[in-house]
Write an enzyme that holds these catalytic residues in place. Structure first.
Site, PDB file in Angstrom:
ATOM      1  N   CYS A 114       0.811  -1.221   0.000  1.00  0.00           N
ATOM      2  CA  CYS A 114       0.000   0.000   0.000  1.00  0.00           C
ATOM      3  C   CYS A 114       0.843   1.271   0.000  1.00  0.00           C
ATOM      4  O   CYS A 114       0.358   2.339  -0.393  1.00  0.00           O
ATOM      5  CB  CYS A 114      -0.956   0.002   1.195  1.00  0.00           C
ATOM      6  SG  CYS A 114      -2.152  -1.352   1.170  1.00  0.00           S
ATOM      7  N   HIS A 250      -3.452   7.523   1.585  1.00  0.00           N
ATOM      8  CA  HIS A 250      -3.804   6.163   1.190  1.00  0.00           C
ATOM      9  C   HIS A 250      -5.225   5.888   1.674  1.00  0.00           C
ATOM     10  O   HIS A 250      -5.556   6.126   2.838  1.00  0.00           O
ATOM     11  CB  HIS A 250      -2.821   5.177   1.809  1.00  0.00           C
ATOM     12  CG  HIS A 250      -3.231   3.748   1.654  1.00  0.00           C
ATOM     13  ND1 HIS A 250      -3.674   3.224   0.457  1.00  0.00           N
ATOM     14  CD2 HIS A 250      -3.276   2.725   2.562  1.00  0.00           C
ATOM     15  CE1 HIS A 250      -3.959   1.945   0.631  1.00  0.00           C
ATOM     16  NE2 HIS A 250      -3.741   1.627   1.885  1.00  0.00           N
ATOM     17  N   ASN A 280     -10.023  -0.090  -0.588  1.00  0.00           N
ATOM     18  CA  ASN A 280      -8.559  -0.007  -0.518  1.00  0.00           C
ATOM     19  C   ASN A 280      -7.979  -0.592  -1.800  1.00  0.00           C
ATOM     20  O   ASN A 280      -8.000  -1.807  -2.003  1.00  0.00           O
ATOM     21  CB  ASN A 280      -8.072  -0.784   0.709  1.00  0.00           C
ATOM     22  CG  ASN A 280      -6.570  -0.693   0.903  1.00  0.00           C
ATOM     23  OD1 ASN A 280      -5.838  -0.281   0.018  1.00  0.00           O
ATOM     24  ND2 ASN A 280      -6.094  -1.108   2.066  1.00  0.00           N
TER      25      ASN A 280
END
Length: 323
Positions: A114, A250, A280
């Site tokens: 990520c 993020h 996500n």
């Protein structure tokens, strides 16, 4: 004069299939309300059968190039952040290179889960400052739907597929914080925490594996480390949260985003939030959110933007740039 890596194009791509939270109620002990209350996610996109990470990345790259009024032939390098490349090798970046008609230069993947896009952006920045490249496509692309354990309600409802891209170009600035382009970067990792977020596959097992996560521990580390890295990057150029026009974080979890903004003393009306629509998307989430933020009219030329992310490794970091 100072060389700066300036964003001259931005774009994104999302697969056509939209999967609402209600989809999971059919097979899991979960509800739309449960997912929303714990993550802020309402829906996400899943890639179609045969639609690969490099395909998503190519579409995002083409959008960024069109935004800049350029073609693949004008690009010197591609840095592609992904944990879900089509194959073990070659890199997904070389597949994009071929697809956009870029016959020169070089292309490679970066894998920091990520945090991948922050790592890729930092590497692209260094390539430009060192003179190795003048124009660099920086892409984040993922098909995390192919790494899910569909029986684990704590993880499979959180992730989606997508891609985003920025075109960075070398331009001359005055060497002040008013310059457009990347002003500061800050990267970290700590392998002691590798078991908090990982995929239980790879060459060691002979299988792709599925994602495993200790959600509470990842949450705790995220809130602490994201605010710290953002403050560190800002501090390198003598700035604070008060100077920030937009945080583009993020997009993992709305509670993490809110807690990080609070720790930075930045109100939520100065945070670009897309997690509700995309879930996500790992390394794709920051460039995807940047592109959407520009489309919405939030992020404008001259704005001071902070991006920050944390992922498996643990790996985390931030970038401060003037749009």
């Amino acid at each position: 004069m100072t060389t700066r890596a300036v964003v001259t194009g931005v774009g994104h791509y999302l697969p056509e299939r939209v999967v609402p939270n209600a989809h999971f109620e059919e097979s899991l002990d979960t509800t739309d309300e449960w997912i929303r209350s714990r993550s802020g996610i309402e829906r996400r996109h899943f890639a179609a059968e045969g639609e690969m990470t490099s395909d998503l990345a190519t579409r995002a790259a083409e959008a960024a190039l069109a935004d800049a009024g350029l073609t693949g032939a004008d690009v010197d390098a591609i840095v592609l952040a992904t944990s879900t490349a089509d194959n073990t090798f070659p890199s997904a970046a070389t597949m994009v290179q071929n697809a956009i008609g870029m016959t020169g230069g070089f292309a490679f993947d970066v894998q920091a889960v990520c945090a991948g896009f922050v790592y890729a952006l930092t590497n692209a920045h260094a390539l430009i400052l060192s003179g190795q490249a003048r124009r660099v496509l920086v892409i984040g692309a993922e098909t995390f739907s192919r790494l899910m354990d569909w029986s684990d309600r704590s993880t499979c409802v959180l992730f989606g597929d997508g891609a985003g891209a920025l075109l960075l170009e070398a331009q001359e600035g005055d060497g002040t914080n008013d310059d457009r382009g990347i002003l500061a970067t800050d990267l970290h990792s700590d392998g002691r925490y590798r078991d908090l977020l990982y995929v239980d596959g790879g060459v060691s097992t002979g299988s792709t594996g599925v994602l495993r996560m200790e959600g509470r521990e990842v949450f705790r580390h995220a809130v602490e480390k994201l605010a710290a890295t953002a403050h560190a990057a800002l501090g390198k150029v003598g700035l604070t949260g008060d100077d920030v026009d937009w945080i583009v974080p993020h997009q993992a979890n709305l509670r993490i985003i809110t807690a990080t903004a609070r720790a930075m003393n930045v109100p939520m009306d100065r945070v670009v939030v897309t997690v509700q629509d995309h879930g996500n998307t790992s390394a794709a989430s920051i460039p995807l959110a940047l592109s959407v933020g520009v489309q919405r009219g939030q992020v404008k030329r001259g704005d001071l933007v902070v991006t920050e992310a944390i992922g498996g490794g643990l790996a985390w970091g931030s970038v401060v740039l003037r749009w």
